[in-house]
Scaffold this motif. Structure first.
Motif: not given
Length: 177
Positions: A79-107
């Motif tokens: 469960s620790k490995l699954e949670r760690k892998g999930f957090e890593k996966y979500v972390g990368k996607k959330s950073v990309f999502f934030f960057a998209t929203v940030f740049v989109g706001w400026h557009v």
């Protein structure tokens, strides 16, 4: 005697059919034929040693407890490995999502300022749209549009790749029997 027979059956030793028949006779308090008594006298010491039934039962319970403890530890690790892998996966996607929203706001600065500009204090635009102010200083406003278009079009491709991986993992996963 019945517990010894059960232990031998659990171990998968001896003639299972004969042992089950002997166990049935023992549980019904019937007398065993001499051949079955001799059979038990020969296999009990062979597979269980010359220990008494009580110590064998205790040893078996200790073994089962140890196995339960190992299973619990493995489940926690998994469960620790699954949670760690999930957090890593979500972390990368959330950073990309934030960057998209940030740049989109400026557009959409022009439209936001058109509707909200009369209600905002003057000079606040540089704080609300810092990326555009930076791009304006370098005369590179189209770069923000290109970055937003790239990021916005990347999302469907990223989603399609992850959907394909998910479908492939479901097809290749073998059902638990």
């Amino acid at each position: 005697m019945a517990s010894s027979v059960q232990q031998i059956i659990i171990l998968g030793k001896g003639d299972r059919g004969r042992l089950e028949y002997i166990l049935e006779l023992l549980t019904k308090d019937k007398t065993l034929p001499i051949s079955d008594q001799k059979y038990l006298e020969s296999i009990i010491p062979l597979y269980l040693g010359s220990q008494d039934a009580e110590s064998l039962q205790k040893r078996m319970e200790n073994t089962i407890d140890a196995l339960h403890g190992e299973i619990r530890i493995l489940n926690e690790r998994l469960s620790k490995l699954e949670r760690k892998g999930f957090e890593k996966y979500v972390g990368k996607k959330s950073v990309f999502f934030f960057a998209t929203v940030f740049v989109g706001w400026h557009v959409f600065q022009r439209y936001v300022m058109y509707f909200l500009g009369p209600y905002l204090p003057s000079g606040v635009e540089q704080y609300i749209f810092p990326l555009n102010m930076l791009a304006n200083n370098f005369n590179e406003n189209p770069v923000i549009w290109l970055a937003f278009i790239f990021m916005a079009t990347a999302w469907p491709f990223i989603g399609a790749v992850h959907l394909a991986k998910f479908i492939k993992s479901r097809k290749s996963a073998s059902p638990i029997k």
